[in-house]
Design a protein around this motif. Structure first.
Motif, PDB file in Angstrom:
ATOM      1  N   SER A   8      10.174 -75.811  -7.585  1.00 36.68           N
ATOM      2  CA  SER A   8       9.820 -76.254  -8.934  1.00 36.68           C
ATOM      3  C   SER A   8       9.325 -75.104  -9.803  1.00 36.68           C
ATOM      4  N   THR A   9       8.572 -74.169  -9.256  1.00 36.14           N
ATOM      5  CA  THR A   9       8.086 -73.037 -10.057  1.00 36.14           C
ATOM      6  C   THR A   9       9.255 -72.220 -10.588  1.00 36.14           C
ATOM      7  N   GLU A  10      10.205 -71.908  -9.705  1.00 38.99           N
ATOM      8  CA  GLU A  10      11.369 -71.130 -10.116  1.00 38.99           C
ATOM      9  C   GLU A  10      12.184 -71.867 -11.175  1.00 38.99           C
ATOM     10  N   LEU A  11      12.378 -73.163 -10.974  1.00 38.81           N
ATOM     11  CA  LEU A  11      13.166 -73.951 -11.916  1.00 38.81           C
ATOM     12  C   LEU A  11      12.472 -74.049 -13.276  1.00 38.81           C
ATOM     13  N   LEU A  12      11.169 -74.267 -13.274  1.00 41.52           N
ATOM     14  CA  LEU A  12      10.443 -74.341 -14.541  1.00 41.52           C
ATOM     15  C   LEU A  12      10.493 -73.012 -15.289  1.00 41.52           C
ATOM     16  N   LEU A  13      10.347 -71.918 -14.567  1.00 44.23           N
ATOM     17  CA  LEU A  13      10.437 -70.601 -15.202  1.00 44.23           C
ATOM     18  C   LEU A  13      11.845 -70.326 -15.726  1.00 44.23           C
ATOM     19  N   GLY A  73      21.966 -70.340 -12.677  1.00 46.17           N
ATOM     20  CA  GLY A  73      20.970 -70.246 -11.604  1.00 46.17           C
ATOM     21  C   GLY A  73      20.327 -71.579 -11.294  1.00 46.17           C
ATOM     22  N   VAL A  74      20.022 -72.360 -12.322  1.00 42.01           N
ATOM     23  CA  VAL A  74      19.438 -73.689 -12.100  1.00 42.01           C
ATOM     24  C   VAL A  74      20.400 -74.543 -11.288  1.00 42.01           C
ATOM     25  N   PHE A  75      21.673 -74.562 -11.685  1.00 37.54           N
ATOM     26  CA  PHE A  75      22.653 -75.371 -10.963  1.00 37.54           C
ATOM     27  C   PHE A  75      22.858 -74.857  -9.536  1.00 37.54           C
ATOM     28  N   GLN A  76      22.863 -73.544  -9.357  1.00 36.98           N
ATOM     29  CA  GLN A  76      23.008 -72.996  -8.008  1.00 36.98           C
ATOM     30  C   GLN A  76      21.835 -73.391  -7.118  1.00 36.98           C
ATOM     31  N   ILE A  77      20.632 -73.274  -7.632  1.00 33.57           N
ATOM     32  CA  ILE A  77      19.451 -73.621  -6.830  1.00 33.57           C
ATOM     33  C   ILE A  77      19.490 -75.096  -6.442  1.00 33.57           C
ATOM     34  N   ILE A 116       5.792 -59.952 -27.141  1.00 34.02           N
ATOM     35  CA  ILE A 116       6.845 -59.698 -26.141  1.00 34.02           C
ATOM     36  C   ILE A 116       6.224 -59.625 -24.743  1.00 34.02           C
ATOM     37  N   ALA A 117       5.060 -58.997 -24.637  1.00 38.06           N
ATOM     38  CA  ALA A 117       4.386 -58.883 -23.332  1.00 38.06           C
ATOM     39  C   ALA A 117       4.070 -60.266 -22.761  1.00 38.06           C
ATOM     40  N   VAL A 118       3.735 -61.218 -23.624  1.00 40.17           N
ATOM     41  CA  VAL A 118       3.436 -62.578 -23.168  1.00 40.17           C
ATOM     42  C   VAL A 118       4.676 -63.214 -22.536  1.00 40.17           C
ATOM     43  N   TYR A 119       5.846 -62.942 -23.087  1.00 43.45           N
ATOM     44  CA  TYR A 119       7.093 -63.463 -22.520  1.00 43.45           C
ATOM     45  C   TYR A 119       7.486 -62.713 -21.243  1.00 43.45           C
ATOM     46  N   PHE A 120       7.121 -61.451 -21.180  1.00 45.89           N
ATOM     47  CA  PHE A 120       7.512 -60.637 -20.027  1.00 45.89           C
ATOM     48  C   PHE A 120       6.812 -61.097 -18.744  1.00 45.89           C
ATOM     49  N   ILE A 121       5.583 -61.550 -18.847  1.00 49.33           N
ATOM     50  CA  ILE A 121       4.803 -61.940 -17.662  1.00 49.33           C
ATOM     51  C   ILE A 121       5.504 -63.030 -16.847  1.00 49.33           C
ATOM     52  N   PRO A 122       5.887 -64.166 -17.440  1.00 49.39           N
ATOM     53  CA  PRO A 122       6.580 -65.163 -16.612  1.00 49.39           C
ATOM     54  C   PRO A 122       7.951 -64.692 -16.133  1.00 49.39           C
ATOM     55  N   ALA A 123       8.627 -63.869 -16.940  1.00 50.68           N
ATOM     56  CA  ALA A 123       9.954 -63.381 -16.539  1.00 50.68           C
ATOM     57  C   ALA A 123       9.853 -62.484 -15.310  1.00 50.68           C
ATOM     58  N   ILE A 124       8.904 -61.560 -15.302  1.00 44.26           N
ATOM     59  CA  ILE A 124       8.769 -60.656 -14.150  1.00 44.26           C
ATOM     60  C   ILE A 124       8.223 -61.411 -12.939  1.00 44.26           C
ATOM     61  N   PHE A 125       7.408 -62.430 -13.172  1.00 46.68           N
ATOM     62  CA  PHE A 125       6.927 -63.266 -12.069  1.00 46.68           C
ATOM     63  C   PHE A 125       8.096 -64.002 -11.422  1.00 46.68           C
ATOM     64  N   LEU A 126       9.044 -64.452 -12.237  1.00 44.08           N
ATOM     65  CA  LEU A 126      10.229 -65.116 -11.687  1.00 44.08           C
ATOM     66  C   LEU A 126      11.047 -64.150 -10.843  1.00 44.08           C
ATOM     67  N   VAL A 127      11.206 -62.916 -11.305  1.00 46.22           N
ATOM     68  CA  VAL A 127      11.916 -61.904 -10.498  1.00 46.22           C
ATOM     69  C   VAL A 127      11.216 -61.768  -9.148  1.00 46.22           C
ATOM     70  N   PHE A 128       9.900 -61.678  -9.173  1.00 46.04           N
ATOM     71  CA  PHE A 128       9.117 -61.566  -7.936  1.00 46.04           C
ATOM     72  C   PHE A 128       9.363 -62.763  -7.002  1.00 46.04           C
ATOM     73  N   LEU A 129       9.304 -63.964  -7.548  1.00 48.24           N
ATOM     74  CA  LEU A 129       9.514 -65.158  -6.732  1.00 48.24           C
ATOM     75  C   LEU A 129      10.910 -65.217  -6.127  1.00 48.24           C
ATOM     76  N   LEU A 130      11.898 -64.840  -6.931  1.00 50.03           N
ATOM     77  CA  LEU A 130      13.284 -64.938  -6.459  1.00 50.03           C
ATOM     78  C   LEU A 130      13.637 -63.849  -5.451  1.00 50.03           C
ATOM     79  N   GLN A 131      12.913 -62.750  -5.454  1.00 49.84           N
ATOM     80  CA  GLN A 131      13.157 -61.694  -4.472  1.00 49.84           C
ATOM     81  C   GLN A 131      12.487 -61.993  -3.137  1.00 49.84           C
ATOM     82  N   SER A 132      11.501 -62.860  -3.149  1.00 51.37           N
ATOM     83  CA  SER A 132      10.742 -63.162  -1.912  1.00 51.37           C
ATOM     84  C   SER A 132      11.569 -63.961  -0.938  1.00 51.37           C
TER      85      SER A 132
END
Length: 132
Positions: A8-13, A73-77, A116-132
């Motif tokens: 759900s976290t990945e999908l919401l992001l 990505g949403v459909f793939q997940i 822009i930095a405010v938008y970057f935080i969730p985007a980079i967090f998603l990269v982190f989650l998807l790499q784990s």
């Protein structure tokens, strides 16, 4: 249904990035002249002043592409638990945001850069989650 809960976290992001970039891209398409006019003024005292139309086109293309990758990505997940396109979309989103941040900093629009930095935080967090 289990995938919706466990990822759900990945999908919401991903939905956050889809809304962000598809809306932004559509805004640029629907009001190209208005955006171009504003950006020419925004960058008139920078080294980027002569390349604004080209750069706007590049940003438009990459925003739409990032949004499409996130949609796929949403459909793939959901369908196969594969997150490869979600990761591509998240990485491309981060790249677009870094490009936008660069532009804001060049234009000395520090408030815009903070946004822009405010938008970057969730985007980079998603990269982190998807790499784990």
């Amino acid at each position: 249904m289990a995938t919706l809960i466990t990822q759900s976290t990945e999908l919401l992001l991903l939905f956050f990035l889809i809304i962000t970039f598809i809306q932004s891209g559509l805004d640029k398409l629907m009001d190209w002249n208005g955006n171009l006019s504003w950006l020419k003024g925004h960058f008139e005292k920078t080294p980027l002043k002569n390349t604004v139309p080209l750069l706007l086109g590049i940003i438009l293309f990459l925003e739409i592409l990032a949004g499409i990758f996130c949609c796929i990505g949403v459909f793939q997940i959901i369908n196969s638990r594969d997150s490869s396109f979600a990761l591509y979309g998240a990485i491309l989103s981060c790249i677009v945001l870094l490009m936008l941040l660069f532009g804001q900093r060049i234009a000395k629009d520090y408030e815009g850069a903070k946004t822009i930095a405010v938008y970057f935080i969730p985007a980079i967090f998603l990269v982190f989650l998807l790499q784990s």
